[in-house]
Write an enzyme that holds these catalytic residues in place. Sequence first.
Site, PDB file in Angstrom:
ATOM      1  N   GLU A  91      24.186 -29.548  63.934  1.00 16.49           N
ATOM      2  CA  GLU A  91      23.930 -30.982  63.985  1.00 16.49           C
ATOM      3  C   GLU A  91      23.384 -31.505  62.667  1.00 16.49           C
ATOM      4  O   GLU A  91      22.771 -30.767  61.893  1.00 16.49           O
ATOM      5  CB  GLU A  91      22.977 -31.315  65.129  1.00 16.49           C
ATOM      6  CG  GLU A  91      21.658 -30.574  65.067  1.00 16.49           C
ATOM      7  CD  GLU A  91      20.839 -30.776  66.330  1.00 16.49           C
ATOM      8  OE1 GLU A  91      19.698 -31.267  66.204  1.00 16.49           O
ATOM      9  OE2 GLU A  91      21.335 -30.456  67.422  1.00 16.49           O
ATOM     10  N   CYS A 112      20.490 -35.804  56.737  1.00 15.86           N
ATOM     11  CA  CYS A 112      19.709 -34.606  57.007  1.00 15.86           C
ATOM     12  C   CYS A 112      20.679 -33.474  57.316  1.00 15.86           C
ATOM     13  O   CYS A 112      21.424 -33.535  58.303  1.00 15.86           O
ATOM     14  CB  CYS A 112      18.762 -34.850  58.174  1.00 15.86           C
ATOM     15  SG  CYS A 112      17.672 -33.468  58.526  1.00 15.86           S
ATOM     16  N   CYS A 119      17.689 -20.890  64.006  1.00 17.43           N
ATOM     17  CA  CYS A 119      16.736 -20.515  62.970  1.00 17.43           C
ATOM     18  C   CYS A 119      15.949 -19.294  63.427  1.00 17.43           C
ATOM     19  O   CYS A 119      15.576 -19.182  64.596  1.00 17.43           O
ATOM     20  CB  CYS A 119      15.775 -21.669  62.676  1.00 17.43           C
ATOM     21  SG  CYS A 119      14.644 -21.349  61.307  1.00 17.43           S
ATOM     22  N   GLY A 166      17.644 -24.672  60.637  1.00 15.76           N
ATOM     23  CA  GLY A 166      17.615 -23.512  59.763  1.00 15.76           C
ATOM     24  C   GLY A 166      16.641 -23.614  58.608  1.00 15.76           C
ATOM     25  O   GLY A 166      16.091 -24.679  58.297  1.00 15.76           O
ATOM     26  N   SER A 198      13.918 -28.425  51.821  1.00 13.50           N
ATOM     27  CA  SER A 198      12.716 -28.147  52.602  1.00 13.50           C
ATOM     28  C   SER A 198      12.622 -26.654  52.895  1.00 13.50           C
ATOM     29  O   SER A 198      13.628 -26.002  53.144  1.00 13.50           O
ATOM     30  CB  SER A 198      12.764 -28.932  53.921  1.00 13.50           C
ATOM     31  OG  SER A 198      11.649 -28.631  54.720  1.00 13.50           O
ATOM     32  N   LEU A 222       4.253 -27.488  55.725  1.00 18.68           N
ATOM     33  CA  LEU A 222       2.947 -26.829  55.703  1.00 18.68           C
ATOM     34  C   LEU A 222       2.357 -26.756  57.124  1.00 18.68           C
ATOM     35  O   LEU A 222       2.158 -25.677  57.664  1.00 18.68           O
ATOM     36  CB  LEU A 222       2.005 -27.582  54.771  1.00 18.68           C
ATOM     37  CG  LEU A 222       0.702 -26.861  54.445  1.00 18.68           C
ATOM     38  CD1 LEU A 222       0.945 -25.626  53.599  1.00 18.68           C
ATOM     39  CD2 LEU A 222      -0.278 -27.799  53.738  1.00 18.68           C
ATOM     40  N   HIS A 223       2.062 -27.907  57.697  1.00 18.20           N
ATOM     41  CA  HIS A 223       1.677 -28.052  59.109  1.00 18.20           C
ATOM     42  C   HIS A 223       0.389 -27.347  59.498  1.00 18.20           C
ATOM     43  O   HIS A 223      -0.031 -27.428  60.651  1.00 18.20           O
ATOM     44  CB  HIS A 223       2.817 -27.607  60.034  1.00 18.20           C
ATOM     45  CG  HIS A 223       4.129 -28.242  59.742  1.00 18.20           C
ATOM     46  ND1 HIS A 223       4.262 -29.594  59.485  1.00 18.20           N
ATOM     47  CD2 HIS A 223       5.373 -27.710  59.621  1.00 18.20           C
ATOM     48  CE1 HIS A 223       5.541 -29.872  59.234  1.00 18.20           C
ATOM     49  NE2 HIS A 223       6.224 -28.756  59.303  1.00 18.20           N
ATOM     50  N   ASN A 297       7.130 -35.066  67.290  1.00 19.96           N
ATOM     51  CA  ASN A 297       8.253 -35.602  68.061  1.00 19.96           C
ATOM     52  C   ASN A 297       8.471 -34.677  69.255  1.00 19.96           C
ATOM     53  O   ASN A 297       8.847 -33.522  69.086  1.00 19.96           O
ATOM     54  CB  ASN A 297       9.514 -35.658  67.177  1.00 19.96           C
ATOM     55  CG  ASN A 297      10.581 -36.571  67.730  1.00 19.96           C
ATOM     56  OD1 ASN A 297      10.395 -37.214  68.761  1.00 19.96           O
ATOM     57  ND2 ASN A 297      11.716 -36.624  67.049  1.00 19.96           N
ATOM     58  N   CYS A 340      15.269 -31.901  64.753  1.00 23.71           N
ATOM     59  CA  CYS A 340      16.307 -30.917  64.470  1.00 23.71           C
ATOM     60  C   CYS A 340      16.440 -29.908  65.603  1.00 23.71           C
ATOM     61  O   CYS A 340      15.451 -29.375  66.104  1.00 23.71           O
ATOM     62  CB  CYS A 340      16.057 -30.220  63.138  1.00 23.71           C
ATOM     63  SG  CYS A 340      14.578 -29.209  63.036  1.00 23.71           S
TER      64      CYS A 340
END
Length: 353
Positions: A91, A112, A119, A166, A198, A222-223, A297, A340
């Site tokens: 996608e 995108c 992944c 991915g 990314s 990072l998160h 999200n 994603c």
Amino acid sequence: MTCLLGCTPADLVELMASLGQKPYRAKQLQEWIWKHRVTSFEEMTNLPPALREQLAARCTLRPLTVQEVSESTTGGTRKFLSRMQDGHLVESVIIPAAVGQGGAHSDRITLCVSSQVGCAFGCKFCASGLLGLTRNLTTAEIVGQIVAAEAISGTRVDNLVFMGMGEPLANMDNLLPALTIILDEHSLNIGARHITISTSGNVPGLKKLAAFGRPLRLAVSLHGACDEVRNQIMPVNKKWPLGELVPALQEWTRTSKHKITLEYILIQDVNAMLTEVDKLARIAHLLNAKVNLIPYNTVEGLPWVRPSEAACRFFCKQLIAKGIPVTMRYEKGHDINAACGQLRLRKVQQNEH
């Protein structure tokens, strides 16, 4: 068979040489592929019929077909699901720069792009990793998403963000030739400053991308601003913890012309507490980086909760007060499963029932 969308200019010269043709035929072929966007070899009218037959016997022109397009009711974001020749799904998301009067689509769009089917990195907030990694996308399949997006939107793709399904830096053998085609002035001709790669923190991949030597933009998922928090949601951190990742990013900043963007998804009671602000600010200062805050999200099947808008804005203000350049990005296309991996996950689950 060779898909010509995955051939660099040098590959096309080599292909024509293998068919006993002179180099100028490669230039003609490249023009048909990229300037005219032909979908059949019969349309290549300045190539000899015998050569067209040879190409048709050993090459293809499209690596994927669009199966479904979903459009957001707000913002004009469109997600499309493509089926590749082996049946796997990938996608991509078309994001307009802005929406014009009356809800019309902007002429400038960002795509995108996905780099893998699924992944392997298993970030705990992401739908892409729920089904694991199936395989890497080929160079042609990466580039083919751009061609498909331009056909859907009817306009040129201006910006690329490799933030789809991915980990791009885990597929360097196909990413680098794709970037060569994307950057080539006679192919897709998208400038390096309009391309953002990314990564979840793949340190060896970062070094290879730096050696590629083009001024691409870099975004780091990072998160979490300490190993304890990051380990909860980013399994990659156990392989390349912040003690390895941050020095690799410092090395990148020494040669890059662009600021690194630190992507930081705000998740309630995980990383959105005010105790995390100082830690995030310290890393951003070390890297002279900007921070992109993204309220989580929601993904069905995952336990995380999106903080309130007030909590997100307060976190943002605290970072700004510490001198960090910050943007707050609310995910577009929430109503079309634009995070994603969500559309593919839904389709796979439907096929299983």
